[in-house]
Scaffold this motif. Structure first.
Motif, PDB file in Angstrom:
ATOM      1  N   VAL A 159       0.663  -0.952   0.038  1.00 39.51           N
ATOM      2  CA  VAL A 159      -0.061   0.406   0.199  1.00 39.51           C
ATOM      3  C   VAL A 159       0.983   1.359  -0.102  1.00 39.51           C
ATOM      4  O   VAL A 159       1.579   1.666   1.029  1.00 39.51           O
ATOM      5  CB  VAL A 159      -1.228  -0.241   0.905  1.00 39.51           C
ATOM      6  N   LYS A 160       0.908   1.842  -0.871  1.00 40.58           N
ATOM      7  CA  LYS A 160       1.872   2.791  -1.109  1.00 40.58           C
ATOM      8  C   LYS A 160       1.022   4.115  -0.744  1.00 40.58           C
ATOM      9  O   LYS A 160       0.172   4.992  -1.716  1.00 40.58           O
ATOM     10  CB  LYS A 160       1.989   3.210  -2.650  1.00 40.58           C
ATOM     11  N   ASN A 161       1.769   4.826   0.078  1.00 41.99           N
ATOM     12  CA  ASN A 161       0.687   6.323   0.190  1.00 41.99           C
ATOM     13  C   ASN A 161       1.730   7.133   0.226  1.00 41.99           C
ATOM     14  O   ASN A 161       3.233   7.957   0.859  1.00 41.99           O
ATOM     15  CB  ASN A 161       0.564   6.336   1.657  1.00 41.99           C
ATOM     16  N   THR A 162       0.898   7.997  -0.514  1.00 39.79           N
ATOM     17  CA  THR A 162       1.832   9.587  -1.066  1.00 39.79           C
ATOM     18  C   THR A 162       1.391  10.539  -1.295  1.00 39.79           C
ATOM     19  O   THR A 162       2.095  11.836  -0.713  1.00 39.79           O
ATOM     20  CB  THR A 162       1.975   9.833  -2.611  1.00 39.79           C
ATOM     21  N   ASN A 163       1.398  10.800   0.370  1.00 41.80           N
ATOM     22  CA  ASN A 163       0.390  11.698   1.634  1.00 41.80           C
ATOM     23  C   ASN A 163       1.596  12.148   2.170  1.00 41.80           C
ATOM     24  O   ASN A 163       1.884  11.427   2.840  1.00 41.80           O
ATOM     25  CB  ASN A 163      -1.059  11.600   1.798  1.00 41.80           C
ATOM     26  N   PHE A 164       1.136  13.619   2.490  1.00 44.61           N
ATOM     27  CA  PHE A 164       1.944  13.631   3.650  1.00 44.61           C
ATOM     28  C   PHE A 164       1.268  13.846   5.133  1.00 44.61           C
ATOM     29  O   PHE A 164       0.907  14.787   6.072  1.00 44.61           O
ATOM     30  CB  PHE A 164       1.825  15.466   3.921  1.00 44.61           C
ATOM     31  N   GLY A 165       0.410  12.421   5.365  1.00 44.41           N
ATOM     32  CA  GLY A 165      -0.174  12.211   6.291  1.00 44.41           C
ATOM     33  C   GLY A 165      -0.445  11.053   6.377  1.00 44.41           C
ATOM     34  O   GLY A 165      -0.313  10.531   5.567  1.00 44.41           O
ATOM     35  N   ALA A 176      -0.367   2.981   6.703  1.00 41.27           N
ATOM     36  CA  ALA A 176       0.755   3.774   6.083  1.00 41.27           C
ATOM     37  C   ALA A 176       0.988   5.050   6.284  1.00 41.27           C
ATOM     38  O   ALA A 176       0.590   5.252   6.410  1.00 41.27           O
ATOM     39  CB  ALA A 176       0.178   3.376   4.458  1.00 41.27           C
ATOM     40  N   LYS A 177       2.400   4.980   7.491  1.00 46.01           N
ATOM     41  CA  LYS A 177       2.530   5.638   7.162  1.00 46.01           C
ATOM     42  C   LYS A 177       2.514   7.282   6.306  1.00 46.01           C
ATOM     43  O   LYS A 177       2.649   6.439   4.846  1.00 46.01           O
ATOM     44  CB  LYS A 177       4.088   5.839   8.523  1.00 46.01           C
ATOM     45  N   PHE A 178       2.864   7.945   6.596  1.00 46.48           N
ATOM     46  CA  PHE A 178       2.745   9.687   4.930  1.00 46.48           C
ATOM     47  C   PHE A 178       4.526   9.306   4.517  1.00 46.48           C
ATOM     48  O   PHE A 178       5.681   8.677   5.255  1.00 46.48           O
ATOM     49  CB  PHE A 178       3.597  10.806   6.148  1.00 46.48           C
ATOM     50  N   VAL A 192      -7.185   9.461   5.460  1.00 44.54           N
ATOM     51  CA  VAL A 192      -6.432   9.617   5.452  1.00 44.54           C
ATOM     52  C   VAL A 192      -5.864  11.112   6.834  1.00 44.54           C
ATOM     53  O   VAL A 192      -6.584  11.752   6.917  1.00 44.54           O
ATOM     54  CB  VAL A 192      -5.673  10.516   4.502  1.00 44.54           C
ATOM     55  N   HIS A 193      -4.589  10.486   7.662  1.00 41.12           N
ATOM     56  CA  HIS A 193      -4.435  12.068   8.794  1.00 41.12           C
ATOM     57  C   HIS A 193      -3.743  12.889   7.978  1.00 41.12           C
ATOM     58  O   HIS A 193      -2.680  12.706   8.461  1.00 41.12           O
ATOM     59  CB  HIS A 193      -4.514  11.307   9.753  1.00 41.12           C
ATOM     60  N   LEU A 194      -4.056  13.986   7.580  1.00 46.78           N
ATOM     61  CA  LEU A 194      -2.780  15.094   7.702  1.00 46.78           C
ATOM     62  C   LEU A 194      -2.899  15.618   8.428  1.00 46.78           C
ATOM     63  O   LEU A 194      -3.587  16.774   9.674  1.00 46.78           O
ATOM     64  CB  LEU A 194      -3.510  16.070   6.172  1.00 46.78           C
ATOM     65  N   LEU A 195      -1.139  16.208   9.381  1.00 52.24           N
ATOM     66  CA  LEU A 195      -1.441  16.735   9.838  1.00 52.24           C
ATOM     67  C   LEU A 195      -1.539  16.807  11.768  1.00 52.24           C
ATOM     68  O   LEU A 195      -1.300  17.659  12.727  1.00 52.24           O
ATOM     69  CB  LEU A 195      -0.751  18.084  10.156  1.00 52.24           C
TER      70      LEU A 195
END
Length: 185
Positions: A72-78, A106-108, A152-155
């Protein structure tokens, strides 16, 4: 006296102009940050590799135990936290096996990898003549599908629901017990 009043009034106007310019500059920086960094991108779920652990083939049936590495590839900043999901293995549209993708995260800006084992069997396949033809040719075409749903959890402030789909096709070589033509969309 009037000269000093004009000087102090001029200094106040300059100070007010600097404050307004600073607020405008900070607003522009925040808007750019939100538009570029805080944008939530799509996630990618793939099967990286598959191996045949055990197998049984006859003229019109099969039982195959497969080991697969899923990413699982996560390209987000969260980080992306997803729930349990059921993935299916199909032969010509008929479900021949299923496995569970366990709840995880999946970590940021990273890729989460895990292994799953699935047993696929042809007990529910109704087109035995087509199955016999594929088994005799030495290539058993299989497809897999799963949908991961989560947030997705951003900041640690913003939460956005997102989902990612796994859709892969492969062929099991019944003679060499190898997986061929593994492609994911």
């Amino acid at each position: 006296m009037t000269n000093t009043n004009k000087d102090s009034r001029s200094k106040r106007k300059k100070c007010l102009a600097y404050i307004i310019a600073g607020v405008i500059a900070q607003t522009i920086i925040i808007v750019l940050f939100v538009l570029l960094v805080m944008r939530i991108r799509n996630l990618k779920v793939r099967i990286d590799s598959v191996s045949v652990e055990s197998h049984t083939y006859t003229n019109s049936s099969f039982t195959v135990k497969l080991n697969a590495e899923i990413s699982v590839k996560n390209t987000n900043f969260g980080e992306f936290k997803f729930d349990d999901s059921t993935a299916t293995i199909s032969y010509n549209g008929t479900k021949v096996g299923e496995f569970t993708i366990i709840k995880s995260r999946a970590k940021f800006r990273s890729t989460k990898r895990f292994n799953v084992t699935v047993t696929a069997t042809s007990a529910k396949v109704s087109t035995k003549y087509l199955l016999a033809s594929d088994l005799n040719s030495g290539k058993l075409p299989l497809t897999s599908y799963a949908k991961l749903s989560g947030k997705v959890h951003l900041l640690m402030i913003f939460k956005k629901k997102k989902s990612a789909e796994l859709s892969c096709s492969m062929a099991v070589n019944t003679k060499s017990q190898a997986i061929e033509n593994l492609t994911c969309k």
